[in-house]
Enzyme design. Structure first.
Site, PDB file in Angstrom:
ATOM      1  N   LYS A 186       0.849  -1.186   0.000  1.00 48.05           N
ATOM      2  CA  LYS A 186       0.000   0.000   0.000  1.00 48.05           C
ATOM      3  C   LYS A 186       0.890   1.242   0.000  1.00 48.05           C
ATOM      4  O   LYS A 186       1.461   1.621   1.016  1.00 48.05           O
ATOM      5  CB  LYS A 186      -0.918   0.042   1.227  1.00 48.05           C
ATOM      6  CG  LYS A 186      -1.988   1.109   1.046  1.00 48.05           C
ATOM      7  CD  LYS A 186      -2.453   1.757   2.320  1.00 48.05           C
ATOM      8  CE  LYS A 186      -1.531   2.779   2.871  1.00 48.05           C
ATOM      9  NZ  LYS A 186      -1.379   4.012   2.076  1.00 48.05           N
ATOM     10  N   ASN A 241       6.073   9.016  12.935  1.00 48.55           N
ATOM     11  CA  ASN A 241       6.213   8.385  14.223  1.00 48.55           C
ATOM     12  C   ASN A 241       4.849   8.011  14.815  1.00 48.55           C
ATOM     13  O   ASN A 241       4.671   6.916  15.361  1.00 48.55           O
ATOM     14  CB  ASN A 241       6.950   9.376  15.128  1.00 48.55           C
ATOM     15  CG  ASN A 241       7.418   8.744  16.388  1.00 48.55           C
ATOM     16  OD1 ASN A 241       6.736   8.828  17.391  1.00 48.55           O
ATOM     17  ND2 ASN A 241       8.555   8.067  16.336  1.00 48.55           N
ATOM     18  N   VAL A 243       2.016   7.312  13.303  1.00 53.84           N
ATOM     19  CA  VAL A 243       1.413   6.150  12.631  1.00 53.84           C
ATOM     20  C   VAL A 243       2.199   4.878  12.959  1.00 53.84           C
ATOM     21  O   VAL A 243       1.617   3.825  13.237  1.00 53.84           O
ATOM     22  CB  VAL A 243       1.327   6.383  11.099  1.00 53.84           C
ATOM     23  CG1 VAL A 243       0.856   5.124  10.382  1.00 53.84           C
ATOM     24  CG2 VAL A 243       0.399   7.548  10.791  1.00 53.84           C
ATOM     25  N   GLU A 261      10.436   2.381  10.140  1.00 50.58           N
ATOM     26  CA  GLU A 261      11.407   3.457   9.963  1.00 50.58           C
ATOM     27  C   GLU A 261      10.626   4.758  10.032  1.00 50.58           C
ATOM     28  O   GLU A 261       9.794   5.026   9.181  1.00 50.58           O
ATOM     29  CB  GLU A 261      12.157   3.286   8.636  1.00 50.58           C
ATOM     30  CG  GLU A 261      13.494   3.981   8.628  1.00 50.58           C
ATOM     31  CD  GLU A 261      13.396   5.434   8.231  1.00 50.58           C
ATOM     32  OE1 GLU A 261      13.586   6.302   9.114  1.00 50.58           O
ATOM     33  OE2 GLU A 261      13.108   5.710   7.071  1.00 50.58           O
ATOM     34  N   CYS A 295      13.672  11.877   5.455  1.00 47.43           N
ATOM     35  CA  CYS A 295      13.818  11.470   6.867  1.00 47.43           C
ATOM     36  C   CYS A 295      15.214  11.837   7.342  1.00 47.43           C
ATOM     37  O   CYS A 295      15.440  12.070   8.519  1.00 47.43           O
ATOM     38  CB  CYS A 295      13.660   9.968   7.025  1.00 47.43           C
ATOM     39  SG  CYS A 295      12.136   9.357   6.383  1.00 47.43           S
ATOM     40  N   GLU A 396      10.003  16.910  14.582  1.00 43.40           N
ATOM     41  CA  GLU A 396      10.284  16.808  13.147  1.00 43.40           C
ATOM     42  C   GLU A 396       9.327  17.721  12.375  1.00 43.40           C
ATOM     43  O   GLU A 396       8.104  17.595  12.498  1.00 43.40           O
ATOM     44  CB  GLU A 396      10.113  15.360  12.678  1.00 43.40           C
ATOM     45  CG  GLU A 396      10.541  15.177  11.234  1.00 43.40           C
ATOM     46  CD  GLU A 396      10.440  13.731  10.756  1.00 43.40           C
ATOM     47  OE1 GLU A 396       9.439  13.074  11.044  1.00 43.40           O
ATOM     48  OE2 GLU A 396      11.382  13.287  10.065  1.00 43.40           O
TER      49      GLU A 396
END
Ligand code: UN1
Length: 508
Positions: A186, A241, A243, A261, A295, A396
């Site tokens: 997905k 993060n 999710v 990750e 990231c 972030e």
């Protein structure tokens, strides 16, 4: 229907982006779609399926069936498909790059680099088809052989982000396939076009049907259904993060494996003995490349107070020269951010930075007058006098915003680098070899750069991070094999007698 982007390059046509299940292209059973938008100009590129659990069920059933046969195919033979995938990616590199730029906005040169990353991964993982090393070791008993071998996990659910829509999908799908798993993928609903193109490459390579299934849709619906599905053995996820934590909680309760990750708050440390010109170039590249949406992007600069003023002056000067615009234009340095929500989130953080007392050196607002005025552009922004406990130094932002933090010495710089909750990438500019080795030891991140910025990981090394960046696993490199395989310990007793380990040994 009108053709949208760069018709000459033969790339993105408006259309419907649907599912690929058991070797067939299928409309979602929900019949629901949402538009796909080019972030550079607001143009509608097509519409993407909004699948639900019923579509996921079909895809998982196909994968379960296909994996039964695939696991028996010798790995070098599986790898042949990967070599073909690598060749096809190479042949279609320019088109794929154009697609990436159209649907997620990164500048074309970077999009080409991203496709190259997938090509490299295909070749590297194809090579694993002839390695995939296990171990042999002596048994403690006579006439007995001991070894460990890798076996596939089974059926893998992949949930991938929009910022590296083909590279990250390649990091996960290629090792999963070469090790004998089947997949349900997905992708992000913001980048369905290149996802479809990647699956078409697998299809063109002749991959047996059912091994890779594509379910287009949103995280809360299709993604959650994948996590819940009893026949999904492992979830490979890259994304936020928040999710990732939800996935881990749910998958944990169901005892599924997860490889996660998640974010970063990466810093570049600039010491007083650094090559400042190089540091400036690297900060600009790592901070504003991909519009700060990696990231691995640098979002903090920890600079020795002795060179702070000079560095700031050089950075301001460099930022002035950055050209914002549509990434399809080769001369653009910084493209748009992904969507309106991202634009608002970035601006919210900038307002917080100002209200918490950071000094704005440049940027700090939505960029006006870029392109047709309908794209999502934010001015490259630099804050200084940022304190490590300010929100902009901790959370972030995922956009073109850099925070400069001053440090009085090396030890404090390391401490400031490490005190955030993330641990993906870090970097130090210094010419002191002792500090280099101390930094390699003490920077608490999964990736450490010496005299280079925080971006640019190569696919044959492990990719991932410490603390809230991940859950101990790594994408890419040989470490990826550990995610997609189980270890099986095998003992072959050829003594024709009952031998009891730990009891019938001569080691008393
Ligand atoms: C990401 O941002 O999640 O190291 C991936 C880099 C790229 C990959 C980034 N090779 O910057």
């Amino acid at each position: 229907m009108s053709l949208s982007i760069n018709e000459a390059a033969g790339v993105v046509k408006t259309g419907k982006y649907i599912n690929y299940i058991d070797g067939e292209w299928k409309e979602p059973l929900t019949g629901k779609y949402r538009p796909v938008i080019n972030p550079a100009n607001g143009e509608v590129l097509g519409e993407v399926a909004q699948s639900s659990a019923v579509d996921v069920d079909l895809a998982v059933a196909a994968a379960v069936k296909a994996q039964k046969e695939w696991r028996l195919v010798p790995a070098p033979e599986r790898a042949e498909y990967l070599f073909t995938v690598g060749r096809l990616l190479k042949e279609q590199k320019e088109n794929l790059a154009r697609m990436i730029t159209s649907e997620m906005g990164k500048v074309i040169e970077e999009a080409r680099g991203e496709v190259q990353e997938a090509i490299d991964m295909a070749h590297y993982m194809a090579g694993e088809g002839r390695r995939m090393f296990g171990e042999t070791m002596p048994s403690e008993l006579r006439n007995k052989f001991a070894m460990s071998i890798r076996v596939p996990v089974g059926v893998v659910g992949l949930i991938t982000p929009w910022n590296f829509p083909i590279a990250i999908a390649s990091w996960k799908s290629l090792p999963a396939l070469v090790t004998g798993n089947a997949l349900v993928w997905k992708p992000s609903p913001d980048t369905p076009i290149v996802a479809e193109a990647f699956v078409k490459i697998y299809e063109q390579a002749g991959l047996p049907k059912g091994l890779i299934n594509l379910v287009q849709g949103s995280g809360p619906e299709a993604g959650a259904a994948l996590v819940e599905h009893p026949d999904i053995d492992l979830i490979g996820f890259t994304g936020s993060n928040a999710v990732g934590k939800k996935i881990n909680e749910r998958a944990g309760a169901l005892l599924k494996r997860t490889s996660l990750e998640m974010g970063g708050k990466n810093a570049i440390i600039v010491m007083d003995d650094a090559n400042l010109d190089l540091a400036v170039e690297s900060i600009i590249w790592s901070g504003f490349g991909t519009t700060g949406q990696r990231c691995t992007a640098a979002s903090r600069v920890i600079v020795h107070e002795a060179v702070k003023q000079k560095l700031e002056a050089q950075l301001i000067d460099a930022v002035c020269h950055l050209k914002l615009g549509d990434g399809q234009d080769e001369s653009t340095d910084v493209g748009p951010v992904i969507n309106q929500a991202a634009l608002e989130k970035i601006d919210k953080y900038v307002r917080i930075g100002i209200s918490e007392g950071a000094t704005l050196l440049c940027g700090g607002k939505l960029a006006e007058g870029v392109g047709n005025g309908k794209g999502y552009y934010y001015e490259p922004t630099i804050f200084t006098d940022v304190k490590p406990d300010m929100t902009i130094a901790k959370e972030e932002i995922f956009g073109p915003v850099l925070s400069i933090i001053s440090t009085k010495d090396f030890e404090t710089a390391i401490k400031v680098n490490n005190e955030v909750s993330f641990g993906l990438s870090s970097s130090i500019f210094t010419s002191d070899v002792n500090r280099v080795f101390q930094a390699m030891r003490d920077l608490d991140t999964g990736i450490v750069y010496i005299n280079a910025g925080t971006t640019g990981a190569e696919i044959h090394l492990p990719f991932g991070g410490t603390k809230e960046t991940g859950n101990g696993h790594r994408d890419s490199g040989v470490a990826a094999l550990d995610v997609y395989t189980e270890w099986r310990a095998v003992y072959v007793d050829y003594s024709n007698t009952l031998q009891r380990a730990q009891i019938d040994t001569n080691t008393k």
